[in-house]
Design a protein around this motif. Structure first.
Motif, PDB file in Angstrom:
ATOM      1  N   TYR A   5      56.262  34.881   3.845  1.00 38.39           N
ATOM      2  CA  TYR A   5      55.403  34.226   4.829  1.00 38.39           C
ATOM      3  C   TYR A   5      55.496  34.980   6.140  1.00 38.39           C
ATOM      4  N   ILE A   6      54.370  35.053   6.843  1.00 35.90           N
ATOM      5  CA  ILE A   6      54.364  35.770   8.124  1.00 35.90           C
ATOM      6  C   ILE A   6      55.106  34.945   9.183  1.00 35.90           C
ATOM      7  N   ILE A   7      55.040  33.599   9.034  1.00 40.89           N
ATOM      8  CA  ILE A   7      55.851  32.702   9.875  1.00 40.89           C
ATOM      9  C   ILE A   7      56.508  31.690   8.944  1.00 40.89           C
ATOM     10  N   GLU A   8      57.784  31.501   9.124  1.00 42.98           N
ATOM     11  CA  GLU A   8      58.470  30.490   8.318  1.00 42.98           C
ATOM     12  C   GLU A   8      59.533  29.819   9.183  1.00 42.98           C
ATOM     13  N   SER A   9      59.487  28.495   9.255  1.00 39.15           N
ATOM     14  CA  SER A   9      60.551  27.812  10.010  1.00 39.15           C
ATOM     15  C   SER A   9      61.232  26.795   9.110  1.00 39.15           C
ATOM     16  N   ARG A  10      62.535  26.648   9.317  1.00 37.15           N
ATOM     17  CA  ARG A  10      63.304  25.667   8.534  1.00 37.15           C
ATOM     18  C   ARG A  10      64.193  24.860   9.470  1.00 37.15           C
ATOM     19  N   ASN A  11      64.022  23.510   9.365  1.00 32.44           N
ATOM     20  CA  ASN A  11      64.916  22.585  10.097  1.00 32.44           C
ATOM     21  C   ASN A  11      65.032  22.870  11.588  1.00 32.44           C
ATOM     22  N   VAL A  12      63.911  23.241  12.208  1.00 33.11           N
ATOM     23  CA  VAL A  12      63.996  23.613  13.625  1.00 33.11           C
ATOM     24  C   VAL A  12      64.018  22.366  14.519  1.00 33.11           C
ATOM     25  N   THR A  13      64.977  22.336  15.414  1.00 40.48           N
ATOM     26  CA  THR A  13      65.071  21.223  16.346  1.00 40.48           C
ATOM     27  C   THR A  13      65.035  21.777  17.767  1.00 40.48           C
ATOM     28  N   LYS A  14      64.231  21.117  18.603  1.00 45.67           N
ATOM     29  CA  LYS A  14      64.179  21.480  20.016  1.00 45.67           C
ATOM     30  C   LYS A  14      64.369  20.210  20.840  1.00 45.67           C
ATOM     31  N   LYS A  15      65.448  20.188  21.589  1.00 47.96           N
ATOM     32  CA  LYS A  15      65.722  19.028  22.438  1.00 47.96           C
ATOM     33  C   LYS A  15      65.678  19.488  23.887  1.00 47.96           C
ATOM     34  N   LYS A  17      66.166  18.995  28.078  1.00 49.10           N
ATOM     35  CA  LYS A  17      67.306  18.493  28.868  1.00 49.10           C
ATOM     36  C   LYS A  17      67.197  16.990  29.117  1.00 49.10           C
ATOM     37  N   ASN A  18      65.949  16.478  29.176  1.00 48.40           N
ATOM     38  CA  ASN A  18      65.778  15.032  29.418  1.00 48.40           C
ATOM     39  C   ASN A  18      66.035  14.203  28.149  1.00 48.40           C
ATOM     40  N   GLY A  19      66.436  14.862  27.070  1.00 49.94           N
ATOM     41  CA  GLY A  19      66.783  14.144  25.847  1.00 49.94           C
ATOM     42  C   GLY A  19      65.644  14.040  24.836  1.00 49.94           C
ATOM     43  N   VAL A  20      64.419  14.448  25.237  1.00 44.51           N
ATOM     44  CA  VAL A  20      63.285  14.348  24.298  1.00 44.51           C
ATOM     45  C   VAL A  20      63.433  15.393  23.191  1.00 44.51           C
ATOM     46  N   LYS A  21      63.338  14.917  21.935  1.00 43.84           N
ATOM     47  CA  LYS A  21      63.378  15.840  20.801  1.00 43.84           C
ATOM     48  C   LYS A  21      61.936  16.188  20.447  1.00 43.84           C
ATOM     49  N   ALA A  22      61.452  17.326  20.960  1.00 42.11           N
ATOM     50  CA  ALA A  22      60.043  17.688  20.723  1.00 42.11           C
ATOM     51  C   ALA A  22      59.842  18.199  19.296  1.00 42.11           C
ATOM     52  N   LEU A  23      60.872  18.837  18.728  1.00 43.74           N
ATOM     53  CA  LEU A  23      60.825  19.231  17.315  1.00 43.74           C
ATOM     54  C   LEU A  23      62.068  18.670  16.627  1.00 43.74           C
ATOM     55  N   ASN A  24      61.839  18.084  15.460  1.00 45.82           N
ATOM     56  CA  ASN A  24      62.921  17.375  14.795  1.00 45.82           C
ATOM     57  C   ASN A  24      62.981  17.820  13.326  1.00 45.82           C
ATOM     58  N   ASN A  25      63.812  18.773  13.014  1.00 51.45           N
ATOM     59  CA  ASN A  25      63.883  19.345  11.652  1.00 51.45           C
ATOM     60  C   ASN A  25      62.513  19.812  11.174  1.00 51.45           C
ATOM     61  N   PHE A  26      61.900  20.642  11.974  1.00 49.51           N
ATOM     62  CA  PHE A  26      60.516  21.051  11.706  1.00 49.51           C
ATOM     63  C   PHE A  26      60.456  22.222  10.721  1.00 49.51           C
ATOM     64  N   ASP A  27      59.679  22.037   9.656  1.00 47.00           N
ATOM     65  CA  ASP A  27      59.481  23.086   8.637  1.00 47.00           C
ATOM     66  C   ASP A  27      58.025  23.559   8.658  1.00 47.00           C
ATOM     67  N   LYS A  58      63.549  28.665  23.788  1.00 45.58           N
ATOM     68  CA  LYS A  58      64.586  28.786  22.752  1.00 45.58           C
ATOM     69  C   LYS A  58      64.628  27.457  22.001  1.00 45.58           C
ATOM     70  N   TYR A  59      65.193  27.467  20.802  1.00 42.54           N
ATOM     71  CA  TYR A  59      65.357  26.208  20.073  1.00 42.54           C
ATOM     72  C   TYR A  59      66.841  25.950  19.857  1.00 42.54           C
ATOM     73  N   ASN A  60      67.182  24.698  19.555  1.00 45.64           N
ATOM     74  CA  ASN A  60      68.594  24.323  19.487  1.00 45.64           C
ATOM     75  C   ASN A  60      69.233  24.662  18.153  1.00 45.64           C
ATOM     76  N   SER A  61      68.493  24.364  17.073  1.00 45.37           N
ATOM     77  CA  SER A  61      69.063  24.665  15.753  1.00 45.37           C
ATOM     78  C   SER A  61      67.949  24.923  14.748  1.00 45.37           C
ATOM     79  N   GLY A  62      68.337  25.396  13.582  1.00 49.60           N
ATOM     80  CA  GLY A  62      67.356  25.741  12.550  1.00 49.60           C
ATOM     81  C   GLY A  62      67.115  27.231  12.523  1.00 49.60           C
ATOM     82  N   GLU A  63      66.091  27.634  11.767  1.00 43.38           N
ATOM     83  CA  GLU A  63      65.863  29.068  11.552  1.00 43.38           C
ATOM     84  C   GLU A  63      64.366  29.367  11.583  1.00 43.38           C
ATOM     85  N   ILE A  64      63.999  30.426  12.287  1.00 45.71           N
ATOM     86  CA  ILE A  64      62.594  30.852  12.271  1.00 45.71           C
ATOM     87  C   ILE A  64      62.528  32.335  11.933  1.00 45.71           C
TER      88      ILE A  64
END
Ligand SMILES: Nc1ncnc2c1ncn2[C@@H]1O[C@H](COP(=O)(O)OP(=O)(O)OP(=O)(O)O)[C@@H](O)[C@H]1O
Length: 321
Positions: A5-15, A17-27, A58-64
């Motif tokens: 795949y030209i783009i592939e993301s697995r379990n990406v989480t982006k939180k 500073k205000n605590g909002v989780k904009a991406l939550n285990n995003f595939d 940047k993202y907090n966890s997962g893989e892109i």
């Protein structure tokens, strides 16, 4: 063969500073050469995802992986091969298209001959012949967006990100841009990754659509498969005259068919769940009871109806958890 795949993301989480989780285990999986659309209600996380994929956040966890390589370790190389036209137009307002392109070509170290060749090609594809020489501030929003795309395409990116490319445009300018997007995809084999709030746009352009909500990928599929997923269908029966339509209404009462319908002159629109059997039964009933009709058909849901259905189903699931 393993398809990369030209783009592939697995379990990406982006939180944030205000605590909002904009991406939550995003595939996510995007194939090379596709026009891929990202849909979702306000606050779903679309802009955050684009900013991550284009290396601004940047993202907090997962893989892109982009082009099969890790986004964090290879961000410099990846950035050279992607381009992003964001909602805020990035062209220099005081420069002409030509001057903007020369500037961009210097940034990407494209030699003058090649830069001129690409510029002429892009001017032709983006229908910009009339808008080359004057400062870009003199043009309308729709033209500026096209200039912005041309300037971003000069580096010959393998992926072009378009964040709500037609927002604020009238329908005519929007349709011109749709043609341009299709041409860019076809002529340069550029993978297009776009976000939009217009479902008609996603339907017209996309090979594949991802519907996201609350930072999650709810579903990813082709526009037609998404429409097929919603079980809501409408059967349209056009009768030869009002008398036949009334005969059918009587049958609905006598046989207690409990059909819910709306009328428009001599046409009935019957709402059903799960189409095929009812369609056959109704067809047979009309023939058996000798009720004359001009035609009977199943109307496919629009992408908008499918989208609302999918989002609401997700709400029901989450409310029941
Ligand atoms: N810089 C930021 N700091 C804190 N929270 C943010 C930031 N940017 C976005 N958010 C929050 O993250 C969530 C996702 O926002 P995002 O802008 O990515 O959604 P979106 O799908 O693009 O929405 P829209 O369609 O309205 O543009 C929202 O709750 C938003 O308020």
């Amino acid at each position: 063969m393993i398809k990369i795949y030209i783009i592939e993301s697995r379990n990406v989480t982006k939180k944030f500073k205000n605590g909002v989780k904009a991406l939550n285990n995003f595939d996510l999986k995007v194939k090379e050469g596709q026009i891929f659309s990202l849909l979702g209600p306000n606050g779903a996380g679309k802009s955050t995802l684009i900013k991550i994929l284009t290396t601004y956040y940047k993202y907090n966890s997962g893989e892109i992986n982009i082009f099969g390589t890790d986004l964090i370790n290879n961000s410099k190389e990846i950035r050279k091969n992607i381009a992003c036209v964001s909602q805020n137009i990035s062209v220099d307002n005081h420069l002409s298209l030509k001057e903007n392109i020369i500037f961009q070509s210097h940034l990407y170290k494209i030699d003058r001959k090649e830069s001129n060749r690409r510029m002429n090609d892009l001017i032709n594809i983006l229908k910009l012949e009339k808008y080359i020489d004057f400062p870009t501030k003199t043009y309308s929003g729709g033209i500026k967006r096209r200039l912005d795309i041309a300037i971003n395409m000069i580096s010959n990116p393998k992926i072009l990100f378009l964040d709500e490319p037609t927002t604020g445009m009238d329908i005519e300018s929007r349709k011109i841009l749709w043609d341009i997007i299709l041409k860019i995809n076809k002529n340069y084999n550029t993978t297009i990754f776009l976000t939009t709030h217009y479902l008609e746009e996603a339907d017209h352009l996309s090979d594949e659509i991802c519907i996201m909500k609350d930072g999650k990928n709810i579903i990813q599929s082709s526009p037609d498969s998404l429409k097929y997923l919603t079980k809501k269908r409408v059967i349209k029966i056009e009768f030869t005259d009002m008398k036949n339509l009334e005969n059918f209404e009587d049958l609905n009462k006598i046989l207690k068919l409990n059909l819910r319908y709306e009328k428009k002159q001599n046409i009935l629109f019957i709402s059903i769940q799960n189409g095929k059997n009812i369609f056959k039964d109704l067809n047979n009933l009309l023939l058996k009871k000798d009720i004359d009709f001009k035609g009977i058909s199943i109307i496919k849901p629009t992408l908008e109806e499918a989208f609302i259905d999918i989002i609401n189903k997700d709400k029901e699931v989450n409310n029941n958890v």
